[in-house]
Design a protein around this motif. Structure first.
Motif, PDB file in Angstrom:
ATOM      1  N   GLU A 245       0.676  -0.931   0.220  1.00 29.91           N
ATOM      2  CA  GLU A 245      -0.783   0.077  -0.320  1.00 29.91           C
ATOM      3  C   GLU A 245       1.142   1.058  -0.108  1.00 29.91           C
ATOM      4  O   GLU A 245       0.640   1.928  -1.147  1.00 29.91           O
TER       5      GLU A 245
ATOM      6  N   HIS B 170     -12.493  -7.284   2.005  1.00 25.79           N
ATOM      7  CA  HIS B 170     -12.162  -7.307   0.427  1.00 25.79           C
ATOM      8  C   HIS B 170     -11.164  -7.965   0.621  1.00 25.79           C
ATOM      9  O   HIS B 170     -11.098  -9.071   1.672  1.00 25.79           O
TER      10      HIS B 170
ATOM     11  N   GLU C 188      -8.092  -7.973  -1.021  1.00 31.27           N
ATOM     12  CA  GLU C 188      -6.662  -7.865  -0.978  1.00 31.27           C
ATOM     13  C   GLU C 188      -5.749  -8.282  -0.228  1.00 31.27           C
ATOM     14  O   GLU C 188      -6.052  -8.892   1.014  1.00 31.27           O
TER      15      GLU C 188
ATOM     16  N   ASP D 189      -3.763  -8.681   1.926  1.00 31.60           N
ATOM     17  CA  ASP D 189      -3.033  -8.111   3.481  1.00 31.60           C
ATOM     18  C   ASP D 189      -4.254  -8.803   4.324  1.00 31.60           C
ATOM     19  O   ASP D 189      -3.431  -8.677   5.704  1.00 31.60           O
ATOM     20  N   HIS D 190      -5.383  -9.022   3.665  1.00 26.33           N
ATOM     21  CA  HIS D 190      -6.311  -9.030   4.701  1.00 26.33           C
ATOM     22  C   HIS D 190      -7.263 -10.966   4.114  1.00 26.33           C
ATOM     23  O   HIS D 190      -7.291 -11.948   4.969  1.00 26.33           O
TER      24      HIS D 190
ATOM     25  N   ASP E  79      -9.502  -1.133   6.286  1.00 26.90           N
ATOM     26  CA  ASP E  79      -9.031  -0.788   6.153  1.00 26.90           C
ATOM     27  C   ASP E  79      -9.729   0.696   5.808  1.00 26.90           C
ATOM     28  O   ASP E  79      -8.298   1.318   6.792  1.00 26.90           O
TER      29      ASP E  79
ATOM     30  N   HIS F  70      -6.163  -2.514  10.303  1.00 28.13           N
ATOM     31  CA  HIS F  70      -4.454  -2.378  10.470  1.00 28.13           C
ATOM     32  C   HIS F  70      -4.622  -1.229  12.276  1.00 28.13           C
ATOM     33  O   HIS F  70      -4.951  -0.472  11.684  1.00 28.13           O
TER      34      HIS F  70
HETATM   35 FE   LIG Z   1      -5.239  -3.577   4.127  1.00 29.89          FE
END
Ligand SMILES: [Fe+2]
Ligand SMILES: [Fe+2]
Length: 398
Positions: free
Chosen positions: A37, A90, A92, A94-95, A182, A240
């Motif tokens: 990001e 969502h 992405e 990272d999750h 996010d 986060h």
């Molecule tokens: Fe994220």
């Protein structure tokens, strides 16, 4: 409880944050590395949540770099076979990085997400899975937890563009916790589960907003409007950084104020695209970049993920609208979105068309003619790209 992970500078933490609700936080302390990001000045955390009613839901997973420690910790918390539902805020990575692992552990798990998120997931996990698509206003009842007596019932809010097209928020009526992943997050790693020290986190909260949310300020305002319709929110459980609880109204007001400033009386161009169709999202970004170099505001609009009400507002208020070619045989939802788009155009707007290069596009002139029939002025001659888009084509779009 703090558990040391096998990999250096990656640790895990489990804490109760409400009735029958715990967070599994993956703490990534590395301060110097650049992530997908943007630069992480203070590391980051990836937060997942377990909510136990009569049935149990897990909200999000983690970055795959935590696989070796996250999966064993999850198993300590709960038998994966007794997780009934996985809510995906969502997709992405990272999750969503460990969703495939979770399906392997529990092939019966039902995955709940926006329609677009579920489409994205098919290509991400390469395994069959049970799913349920949800949108604003839909509910998911986990039932009453037999020990606490709390009734956990989720209500969903579609929050497209915050910051991915497939984003949803989940509100638990049983605890008043709103899960936003996010949105409202920040890249800040510490053992503090909550926002006890607002001064310490405020700069990163602002930086994160400016990078990820500010460019979609209008979508932020739409999401805030939907949040205003919820009962009192006790906590925003972010994906986060620390949970927002002690200074909640302060953080929400920041979002309201910053987004209001960014979109106030400003002329903007709505640059439409079709997620996962041809080269439409990359070209739309190049066009958006070009427009913002000319010092104008841009709002990216995913025609697949934006609901009719929001689409009408985003298109209707725009000074200029840029539209991709669409498939000759769109599915019924896309057909409806195109109808909404065309109905929202008006004669004071400039409109441009670009070739999405989806392989099955309606010819660009036909699309331009349909838009012109609404009496709109054209902003540029239709952008034609004859072969697969290359670097120079992206420059031309700018
Ligand atoms: Fe994220
Ligand atoms: Fe994200």
């Amino acid at each position: 409880m703090v558990v040391a992970a096998a990999v250096q500078r990656l640790t895990l933490q489990c804490e109760e944050i409400g009735d029958d609700t715990s967070t599994i936080r993956s703490l990534d302390w590395d301060r110097s590395r650049f992530d997908i990001e943007f630069g992480l000045r203070n590391g980051t955390t990836y937060n997942a949540f377990l909510v136990r009613g009569e049935r149990t839901a897990l909200i999000d997973t983690c970055h795959e770099k935590f696989r070796e420690s996250w999966i064993p910790l999850l198993k300590q918390q709960i038998d994966p076979m007794s997780i009934d539902l996985l809510i995906v805020s969502h997709t992405e990575p990272d999750h969503s990085g460990l969703i495939g692992d979770l399906i392997d552990l529990n092939p019966d798990i039902e995955i709940v997400g926006s329609k677009v998120a579920l489409q994205f997931l098919v290509d991400q996990v390469h395994r069959p899975f049970k799913s349920r698509a949800v949108k604003s206003g839909d509910e998911l009842d986990l039932g009453i937890n037999p020990e606490s007596g709390s009734h956990h019932r989720f209500e969903f809010i579609s929050a497209p563009n915050l910051h991915w097209p497939d984003t949803i928020f989940s509100f638990d009526h049983g605890t008043g916790i709103l899960y936003t992943c996010d949105a409202f997050g920040l890249h800040y790693c510490s053992d503090d589960v909550f926002d006890r020290d607002p001064g310490a986190i405020a700069p990163d909260f602002r930086f994160y907003y400016d990078c990820l949310m500010g460019p979609n300020a209008r979508s932020v305002l739409q999401a805030l409007k939907r949040m205003d319709g919820l009962p009192e929110i006790s906590t925003i459980a972010v994906g986060h950084g620390p949970m927002l609880r002690h200074h909640l109204s302060h953080w929400v007001n920041d979002y309201r104020e910053w987004s209001g400033q960014r979109s106030k009386g400003e002329n903007y161009a709505a640059v439409c695209y079709l997620s996962q169709y041809g080269f439409s999202d990359r070209i739309s970004q190049a066009i958006a970049h070009g427009i913002s170099k000319a010092d104008a505001q841009v709002q990216l609009v995913d025609l697949r993920a934006t609901d009719p009400q929001e689409l009408t507002a985003l298109i209707g208020d725009a000074k200029a609208v840029v539209v991709p070619t669409w498939p000759t045989t769109p599915d019924s939802e896309l057909q409806a979105s195109i109808g909404t788009l065309i109905a929202a155009l008006h004669s004071k707007q400039l409109v441009g068309v670009y070739d999405a290069f989806g392989g099955d596009d309606e010819p660009i002139d036909a699309v331009a003619d349909q838009l012109r029939s609404q009496g709109v002025k054209s902003a540029f001659t239709p952008l034609r790209i004859r072969q697969l888009p290359q670097g120079s084509d992206y420059q031309r779009c700018e």
